[in-house]
Structures are given as C-alpha cells and as structure tokens.
Write a protein that holds these residues in place. Structure first.
Motif, PDB file in Angstrom:
ATOM      1  N   GLN A 182      -3.138   3.241  49.459  1.00 46.60           N
ATOM      2  CA  GLN A 182      -4.253   3.230  48.491  1.00 46.60           C
ATOM      3  C   GLN A 182      -5.353   4.192  48.904  1.00 46.60           C
ATOM      4  O   GLN A 182      -5.867   4.944  48.086  1.00 46.60           O
ATOM      5  N   MET A 183      -5.689   4.168  50.185  1.00 42.58           N
ATOM      6  CA  MET A 183      -6.755   5.053  50.645  1.00 42.58           C
ATOM      7  C   MET A 183      -6.337   6.514  50.537  1.00 42.58           C
ATOM      8  O   MET A 183      -7.120   7.379  50.168  1.00 42.58           O
ATOM      9  N   LYS A 184      -5.055   6.815  50.831  1.00 42.58           N
ATOM     10  CA  LYS A 184      -4.592   8.187  50.750  1.00 42.58           C
ATOM     11  C   LYS A 184      -4.625   8.684  49.314  1.00 42.58           C
ATOM     12  O   LYS A 184      -4.996   9.831  49.044  1.00 42.58           O
ATOM     13  N   ASN A 185      -4.253   7.813  48.372  1.00 39.21           N
ATOM     14  CA  ASN A 185      -4.292   8.226  46.978  1.00 39.21           C
ATOM     15  C   ASN A 185      -5.718   8.525  46.523  1.00 39.21           C
ATOM     16  O   ASN A 185      -5.964   9.458  45.771  1.00 39.21           O
ATOM     17  N   LYS A 186      -6.654   7.714  46.989  1.00 35.47           N
ATOM     18  CA  LYS A 186      -8.051   7.943  46.615  1.00 35.47           C
ATOM     19  C   LYS A 186      -8.562   9.244  47.208  1.00 35.47           C
ATOM     20  O   LYS A 186      -9.298   9.987  46.565  1.00 35.47           O
ATOM     21  N   ASP A 187      -8.148   9.521  48.456  1.00 32.88           N
ATOM     22  CA  ASP A 187      -8.583  10.777  49.071  1.00 32.88           C
ATOM     23  C   ASP A 187      -7.989  11.969  48.343  1.00 32.88           C
ATOM     24  O   ASP A 187      -8.654  12.992  48.126  1.00 32.88           O
ATOM     25  N   ASP A 188      -6.685  11.851  47.965  1.00 33.64           N
ATOM     26  CA  ASP A 188      -6.055  12.959  47.243  1.00 33.64           C
ATOM     27  C   ASP A 188      -6.710  13.190  45.889  1.00 33.64           C
ATOM     28  O   ASP A 188      -6.844  14.330  45.427  1.00 33.64           O
ATOM     29  N   GLU A 189      -7.128  12.085  45.252  1.00 40.09           N
ATOM     30  CA  GLU A 189      -7.754  12.222  43.933  1.00 40.09           C
ATOM     31  C   GLU A 189      -9.129  12.867  44.026  1.00 40.09           C
ATOM     32  O   GLU A 189      -9.530  13.655  43.168  1.00 40.09           O
ATOM     33  N   CYS A 190      -9.840  12.526  45.094  1.00 41.83           N
ATOM     34  CA  CYS A 190     -11.214  13.027  45.227  1.00 41.83           C
ATOM     35  C   CYS A 190     -11.265  14.375  45.934  1.00 41.83           C
ATOM     36  O   CYS A 190     -12.010  15.256  45.543  1.00 41.83           O
ATOM     37  N   PHE A 191     -10.431  14.531  46.973  1.00 40.03           N
ATOM     38  CA  PHE A 191     -10.482  15.745  47.789  1.00 40.03           C
ATOM     39  C   PHE A 191      -9.130  16.444  47.796  1.00 40.03           C
ATOM     40  O   PHE A 191      -8.678  16.953  48.806  1.00 40.03           O
ATOM     41  N   GLY A 192      -8.453  16.422  46.677  1.00 43.14           N
ATOM     42  CA  GLY A 192      -7.098  16.964  46.621  1.00 43.14           C
ATOM     43  C   GLY A 192      -7.015  18.455  46.421  1.00 43.14           C
ATOM     44  O   GLY A 192      -5.920  19.008  46.404  1.00 43.14           O
ATOM     45  N   ASP A 193      -8.113  19.121  46.210  1.00 44.86           N
ATOM     46  CA  ASP A 193      -8.083  20.568  46.009  1.00 44.86           C
ATOM     47  C   ASP A 193      -7.713  21.276  47.295  1.00 44.86           C
ATOM     48  O   ASP A 193      -8.228  20.947  48.376  1.00 44.86           O
ATOM     49  N   ASP A 194      -6.839  22.245  47.191  1.00 47.27           N
ATOM     50  CA  ASP A 194      -6.436  23.007  48.361  1.00 47.27           C
ATOM     51  C   ASP A 194      -7.562  23.945  48.780  1.00 47.27           C
ATOM     52  O   ASP A 194      -8.341  24.427  47.951  1.00 47.27           O
ATOM     53  N   ILE A 195      -7.651  24.181  50.087  1.00 48.37           N
ATOM     54  CA  ILE A 195      -8.753  25.020  50.591  1.00 48.37           C
ATOM     55  C   ILE A 195      -8.625  26.453  50.121  1.00 48.37           C
ATOM     56  O   ILE A 195      -9.595  27.209  50.141  1.00 48.37           O
ATOM     57  N   GLU A 196      -7.397  26.845  49.687  1.00 50.23           N
ATOM     58  CA  GLU A 196      -7.239  28.201  49.185  1.00 50.23           C
ATOM     59  C   GLU A 196      -7.886  28.392  47.822  1.00 50.23           C
ATOM     60  O   GLU A 196      -8.117  29.509  47.387  1.00 50.23           O
ATOM     61  N   GLU A 197      -8.150  27.265  47.128  1.00 52.19           N
ATOM     62  CA  GLU A 197      -8.715  27.354  45.792  1.00 52.19           C
ATOM     63  C   GLU A 197     -10.228  27.440  45.785  1.00 52.19           C
ATOM     64  O   GLU A 197     -10.846  27.457  44.737  1.00 52.19           O
ATOM     65  N   ILE A 198     -10.846  27.424  46.969  1.00 49.66           N
ATOM     66  CA  ILE A 198     -12.307  27.521  47.041  1.00 49.66           C
ATOM     67  C   ILE A 198     -12.729  28.916  46.602  1.00 49.66           C
ATOM     68  O   ILE A 198     -12.183  29.914  47.086  1.00 49.66           O
ATOM     69  N   PRO A 199     -13.668  29.056  45.688  1.00 47.52           N
ATOM     70  CA  PRO A 199     -14.047  30.387  45.197  1.00 47.52           C
ATOM     71  C   PRO A 199     -14.687  31.221  46.285  1.00 47.52           C
ATOM     72  O   PRO A 199     -15.396  30.710  47.147  1.00 47.52           O
ATOM     73  N   ASP A 200     -14.384  32.510  46.241  1.00 45.54           N
ATOM     74  CA  ASP A 200     -14.915  33.438  47.236  1.00 45.54           C
ATOM     75  C   ASP A 200     -16.187  34.142  46.784  1.00 45.54           C
ATOM     76  O   ASP A 200     -16.725  34.965  47.507  1.00 45.54           O
ATOM     77  N   THR A 201     -16.652  33.879  45.588  1.00 45.61           N
ATOM     78  CA  THR A 201     -17.842  34.571  45.065  1.00 45.61           C
ATOM     79  C   THR A 201     -18.943  33.565  44.770  1.00 45.61           C
ATOM     80  O   THR A 201     -18.685  32.366  44.577  1.00 45.61           O
ATOM     81  N   ASP A 202     -20.178  34.065  44.746  1.00 43.62           N
ATOM     82  CA  ASP A 202     -21.331  33.215  44.436  1.00 43.62           C
ATOM     83  C   ASP A 202     -21.345  32.870  42.955  1.00 43.62           C
ATOM     84  O   ASP A 202     -20.834  33.607  42.107  1.00 43.62           O
ATOM     85  N   PHE A 203     -21.964  31.732  42.675  1.00 40.86           N
ATOM     86  CA  PHE A 203     -22.162  31.359  41.274  1.00 40.86           C
ATOM     87  C   PHE A 203     -23.327  32.164  40.713  1.00 40.86           C
ATOM     88  O   PHE A 203     -24.406  32.217  41.311  1.00 40.86           O
ATOM     89  N   ASP A 204     -23.116  32.801  39.592  1.00 45.39           N
ATOM     90  CA  ASP A 204     -24.135  33.668  38.993  1.00 45.39           C
ATOM     91  C   ASP A 204     -25.080  32.816  38.148  1.00 45.39           C
ATOM     92  O   ASP A 204     -24.850  32.582  36.963  1.00 45.39           O
ATOM     93  N   PHE A 205     -26.145  32.321  38.793  1.00 51.34           N
ATOM     94  CA  PHE A 205     -27.104  31.479  38.074  1.00 51.34           C
ATOM     95  C   PHE A 205     -27.864  32.294  37.023  1.00 51.34           C
ATOM     96  O   PHE A 205     -28.101  31.816  35.914  1.00 51.34           O
ATOM     97  N   GLU A 206     -28.281  33.494  37.392  1.00 53.25           N
ATOM     98  CA  GLU A 206     -29.066  34.305  36.461  1.00 53.25           C
ATOM     99  C   GLU A 206     -28.248  34.688  35.231  1.00 53.25           C
ATOM    100  O   GLU A 206     -28.729  34.622  34.087  1.00 53.25           O
ATOM    101  N   GLY A 207     -26.978  35.059  35.453  1.00 55.89           N
ATOM    102  CA  GLY A 207     -26.140  35.415  34.318  1.00 55.89           C
ATOM    103  C   GLY A 207     -25.821  34.221  33.431  1.00 55.89           C
ATOM    104  O   GLY A 207     -25.768  34.333  32.196  1.00 55.89           O
ATOM    105  N   ASN A 208     -25.622  33.068  34.066  1.00 54.39           N
ATOM    106  CA  ASN A 208     -25.338  31.864  33.279  1.00 54.39           C
ATOM    107  C   ASN A 208     -26.555  31.423  32.476  1.00 54.39           C
ATOM    108  O   ASN A 208     -26.438  30.944  31.347  1.00 54.39           O
ATOM    109  N   LEU A 209     -27.756  31.586  33.078  1.00 57.72           N
ATOM    110  CA  LEU A 209     -28.973  31.216  32.364  1.00 57.72           C
ATOM    111  C   LEU A 209     -29.238  32.156  31.198  1.00 57.72           C
ATOM    112  O   LEU A 209     -29.807  31.746  30.177  1.00 57.72           O
ATOM    113  N   ALA A 210     -28.808  33.405  31.325  1.00 58.11           N
ATOM    114  CA  ALA A 210     -29.021  34.359  30.240  1.00 58.11           C
ATOM    115  C   ALA A 210     -28.184  34.023  29.010  1.00 58.11           C
ATOM    116  O   ALA A 210     -28.492  34.471  27.897  1.00 58.11           O
TER     117      ALA A 210
END
Length: 507
Positions: A182-210
């Motif tokens: 049960q605990m493993k399933n909860k961890d996979d559901e919450c933190f199941g994203d692979d570390i390779e999927e972490i974005p390598d670029t900054d979030f463009d706040f100024e462009g999104n606000l525009a």
C-alpha cells in the motif's frame, strides 16, 4: 562480492572542495579501487555527464540510500568485505548504541582474509568509505534543475531503511499497520515521475503572464454587465458615494446647540468645546441674577467660597497640576502674587488665595490699607491669616523677580475711582513689569482698555461681553439654580457637564 551492490543508490561525500554526489552504482573495480555512478547528481543538481567514476582515496563518507530488491533482476550475495579503501587501510560500517550507522576506520591486517560485517536489523543507513576519481565540473551543472530529493528514488528513502539491513535474498516483510504494497503504491502515485522527465529549462513567468490581457478581460466584463443589466443604477464607470467618518448616512434632525437664551440682544456670543452656544449678558442683568440668587439663599459667603474653590482649581492647573504640585517637589513650590482691591471682587481673590495656600502654594497677597473694610473682606482676611500665605500692603514688599502667576482682582465697575489712586497705578505697573502670566477673576467690561492685560479670565455664572484684553475666557459654575435663571428671564441649561470650570471660545 562487490558486485552484489550494483544498482544501489548511494551518496558519496568528497569533502568541502568536491562536494556530495548521489547516483546509482554501475561498476565497482576492486583492482583499481574505483566506483562508478550512473545518472549522477552533484550537490542536488543533475550532472550532464551520464557516468562519474570515483577513487577510494578521495572519498570522505559513503552512504547507501537504497538497496535494490530481489525482483529488480539483480543478484546480490552476502556482503562480507569492502575492499574499496587504499592499500593497507580498510573501512568498515559499525553500529552505535542508538542503532544508527556509523563509519569506523581501522587499519587493515597484513592478512588478506576477508572480514565479516555483522548483520543488522535496526540500522537506518550504511556508510562505506570510497573515493572519487574525477569530479563533475560546475560548467556541466544545470543551475535550474530540481533537487534530487524530489525524485522517486529519494522520496522512497524512508521506506527503504529497514530493507537496507536485510539480506538481499530474504523476503520483504509486511509493514506494520499497512497492507502489503500500500505504501509503495502511494509513493508511486505521488512520486512516480522518472527523474529523466524533470524539465531542464526555467519556467517563463514573464512570457506566461504576457498571455493574459487584463485590459481585454476587464472590457469583456464591463460589456457583459452593460448588456445583462447587472449594474442597475448609474453608468458602468460611476463610483458609489463615500462618506467621511463624521458624516451621517441617514438623514436626521439637526442637533440643537443653542440651549441658553437671554431676554435682550446679545452683543457677543461664546461656545463651549462641545459646540454649545453661551450668550453674554450685560453687567446689570448679571447683578440682578446674583441678587435674586442671594434672595433664594445663595448668600455672598457661599458665592465667595464657590468662586474661591473654582478659581484656585483653575490656578493650580495653570501652575502645572500634579506634575508641579507633589510631595517630591517641595523645593519647587510655585509662587503666586494676588492683587486685591477693597471690594467684593477683592474678597473673591482672598478666598482663592486661601485655597491656594492650603495646597502648598506660596501666596503673596497685596491689599492696600483702609480705615474701614467690608465685612466680607474682613472675614476672608481672618481665614487667610491662619494659612502660611503672606499679606503685604506696600508694593515694595512684592517680589522683584518674576513669579509663576499673578491673579488680578483690582478692578470693580462700582468703584471706578480707584483707578486714580497711586497704589492702583503702582500695582498695575508692577504687574506689567513682572512679566508673569495674569489670571483675572470676574473682570469688568471697560469701555477704554487700560490696566492689566490678562492671559486668562474667569467669568461667574454667565460671561460678560469681554474684549480681547481679557485673554482666553473661562466660565465658572457658582451654583445658581436653574429656576433663578428663569426668574430673571433667562432660559438656561447647564453647559458645564461634568466640570465646574470650562473654556469658552469666541463664536
């Protein structure tokens, strides 16, 4: 046996200069004393190189964060010896008293026989000393990468402490209080994203606000409100009426501030702090008011006592009140010079001087010598002589240095001839030369301004139409009943409230 730890996630501390690396063990070379990590992280930031190799000589501390389970296609045996230290030196993981892992260094024996590491059931971490071969350059660090602690592997660190102390071939026991997996399933559901999927670029706040056009959105809202009739009153840009804190929202009848009327035309009006209008009266009407009050029992003695109390209270306030008059300031006793004439107004001043002397004020009373005095003056002087006040009849006995306050009771409209007397002129000259503030008690109205200019004046009952020479006017309540005012034709409502002396302002 070192191959049993392949696939484990470890944290290698290379000291302050090289920093801390985390990653999965991909190779262990016992001959060259090296260990390699795949997908490494340096100080929580992902490195651009896919693999980093470390030498055992440069490793300060090694922690095993996660050991792969038996179902991950890895074969692990019992770990009996770690041979990643330099020649002649071995590093062994020990257990302290509280059950946590502890790094223990001891010299290796000349024998090449392996040393067994005891099994542990309550160890939370394992530390093995190895060393890096090369470090990941800072130029390869992605400065905007998420910390490794947010990845799936490091989020499951708390669930893998118990498994790190078990034999790799042992079955995984069920956790207490939780269903299997049960605990493993909860961890996979919450933190199941692979570390390779972490974005390598900054979030463009100024462009999104525009992308959000506020002007267009507000214009659309205003158009919708005009068409749907949401705004029922006024045009869309009309602002609601705002009121100040002193304005009434509901209409009400105006407050009546004039509650005292006199039977004759008023030459001058005053008002209190609350806005109540107090009209002035002539000297003839004031004299009639006192006469009717005396006929109803408010005798001259009562009037003198009431006037003396109120005048002394006002004088004590002008002298500094409790800040000046307290037992700790005995060396700073205020001095008051009291100038009185041989009439009723002079008797009022003597009564005031007696009360001031009773409150530890140094009073110097000036009264010229006359062969015959009024009975009221004689009675007041008899009481004043029982105090510590000083009575003088010559102006030479008055102080030459400035006093704290001068109380003027020299003038009386019925004894205008006194203005021509030498002692009167000398007393006026002394008061004007002393440069002390002057308080006049019940001053008369002079057609020609002369004599002593007062800073404050105290009127009795109702004020006379005093001029600018009277200074700031105060009103004193001498206890005249309301029916006495009505008997002389004055519609009266007390303006004093909770006080006996109130300030008046020119209306």
């Amino acid at each position: 046996m070192a191959t049993d730890w392949l696939g484990s996630i470890v944290s290698i501390n290379c000291g302050d200069s090289l920093g801390v690396y985390q990653g999965r063990v991909s190779a262990v070379d016992q001959v060259s004393q090296t260990i390699s990590l795949t997908r490494p992280f340096h100080n929580g930031v992902k490195c651009l190189v896919p693999e980093v190799t470390f030498r055992a000589g440069d490793i300060t501390e090694l922690k095993i964060l996660e050991i792969p389970g038996p179902g991950e296609n890895q074969h692990f045996g019992d770990l009996h010896q770690t041979e990643l230290g330099p020649s002649g030196v071995g590093c062994q993981v020990g257990v302290n008293q509280n059950g946590t892992g502890k790094l223990v260094k001891k010299p290796a024996s000349s024998s090449s026989a392996p040393q067994n590491i005891p099994k542990r059931t309550d160890v939370k971490s394992q530390d093995v000393a190895v060393s890096p071969q090369q470090q990941c350059s800072k130029s390869y660090v992605d400065r905007h990468m998420e910390s490794l602690s947010q990845s799936k592997s490091f989020r499951r660190r708390h669930n893998s402490w118990s498994s790190s102390s078990r034999h790799p071939n042992q079955a995984t026991p069920k956790k207490s209080g939780l269903k299997n997996g049960q605990m493993k399933n909860k961890d996979d559901e919450c933190f199941g994203d692979d570390i390779e999927e972490i974005p390598d670029t900054d979030f463009d706040f100024e462009g999104n606000l525009a992308l959000f056009d506020k002007a267009a959105v507000f214009e659309e809202i205003d158009t919708y409100e005009r068409r749907s009739g949401t705004r029922s009153r006024g045009i869309p840009n009309e602002r609601p009426t705002r009121y100040r804190h002193d304005e009434n929202i509901l209409e009400s009848e105006p407050i009546v501030y004039r509650r005292i009327t006199v039977p004759h035309n008023v030459s001058k009006e005053f008002c209190t702090d609350s806005g109540l209008v107090v009209p002035s009266i002539s000297y003839e009407l004031h004299k009639k008011l006192l006469s009717v009050a005396e006929k109803h029992g408010l005798t001259l003695e009562r009037r003198l006592e009431m006037t003396g109390v109120c005048a002394s209270q006002m004088a004590l306030t002008l002298l500094g009140g409790p800040n000046r008059l307290n037992p700790k300031n005995v060396h700073q006793r205020p001095t008051v010079a009291l100038l009185c004439g041989p009439h009723v107004k002079g008797a009022q001043g003597i009564s005031c001087g007696r009360h001031l002397a009773n409150h530890d004020v140094q009073v110097i009373l000036f009264l010229p010598n006359f062969v015959k005095m009024l009975e009221s003056i004689t009675n007041e002087l008899s009481l004043f002589s029982k105090t510590q006040g000083q009575q003088v009849s010559s102006l030479k006995d008055l102080p030459t240095s400035p006093v704290d306050l001068v109380i003027n009771c020299l003038d009386c409209p019925e004894n205008a001839f006194l203005r021509d007397q030498p002692w009167y002129k000398a007393a006026v000259a002394w008061a004007n030369q002393n440069r002390a503030p002057v308080l006049s008690i019940d001053p008369p109205v002079h057609e020609v301004e002369q004599g002593i200019d007062a800073k404050w004046s105290l009127a009795l009952g109702l004020p006379l139409p005093l001029g600018e020479h009277a200074g700031r006017v105060y009103l004193c309540d001498i206890g005249i009943p309301q029916q006495v005012f009505q008997e002389v034709g004055i519609s009266y409502h007390s303006p004093f409230g909770c006080k006996f002396v109130i300030p008046l302002h020119s209306a």
